[in-house]
Design an enzyme around this catalytic site. Sequence first.
Site, PDB file in Angstrom:
ATOM      1  CD  GLU A  58     -17.494  31.931  25.005  1.00  0.00           C
ATOM      2  OE1 GLU A  58     -17.947  30.921  25.579  1.00  0.00           O
ATOM      3  OE2 GLU A  58     -17.698  32.169  23.792  1.00  0.00           O
ATOM      4  CE  LYS A 226     -25.872  20.541  26.110  1.00  0.00           C
ATOM      5  NZ  LYS A 226     -25.747  21.987  26.471  1.00  0.00           N
ATOM      6  CG  ASP A 252     -21.100  23.466  31.690  1.00  0.00           C
ATOM      7  OD1 ASP A 252     -21.810  22.558  31.228  1.00  0.00           O
ATOM      8  OD2 ASP A 252     -20.732  24.452  30.995  1.00  0.00           O
TER       9      ASP A 252
END
Length: 294
Positions: A58, A226, A252
């Site tokens: 990332e 989340k 996702d």
Amino acid sequence: MTNSSRRTPILLATTTVLLLSSLFLPSIALDTESTSTMTASKIKGITNVVIAIAMEAEAAPFIEHLSLAEDADFFPKVTPFKAYRGLHEDCDITVVTNGKDDVHASGVDNVGTVPAAVATFLALQTITTTTSSPPDLLINAGTCGGFKRKGAGIGDVFLTTAVANHDRRIPIPAFVDYGIGRIESVNASELAKSLNAKLGVCTTGNSLDKHDVDDFHMEQNDASVKDMEAAAIAWSCSLHNVPHLGVKVVTDIVDGDKPTEEEFLENLSSAAKSLQEALPKVIAHVCGKHHHEL
């Protein structure tokens, strides 16, 4: 009365004034200096930013884009954490990653709340010690799961309004609020407009998947996204009194039909690129501004 006797009261008065001046003038000077420092602090905008990113995949595109250099001496040698530093948009930028797992010899990224909290705490402590003041802002950047019930889609950028835990369940009345651990993020409504980003609560847990009990608590947290680190990072920020903000890209859909791990791996690379595109815009927006202007 002689001239000598007339001069004695004058000399005593002069001595008294000088003595009082020596006692009080230093404290006046210190108060003035303290007030000046406080005023300068209020006038100064954001110039020192820490960006906490859990996974190296990332972080890598952003580190390369800003040409940040690794600082091998930033963290204690016994830790796996990495720091990359440089100057961008007149801001001192420090990117912190959690490094790789050596304890279990897996070599995977140290995801989850424990490494995130420790890395963040040490980073803020190091900068506070070396610069005599804490960073102005910590940005927790990374990927996340999103909830379609809150309007999240793959690739969406979310800015956090608050963070909370969904798997720290302690059903003892005095511990309930502590377990949830909700911490407000800095208000970034103007930044959201400029990025065309969405706003919402990020809920944190130490598992990539979820179960029904998790879903109940995530909904109780009013979560839009989340992750596995945000609440822990915000906790360390609170200890150092450093404002925090999450910048999250959805990989996702938590309440979708696909298995989380498959969808996450499928979209990780594209999400990292989206993060690379978003973060320089975030830095350009926040640097030089005051927190209430974000």
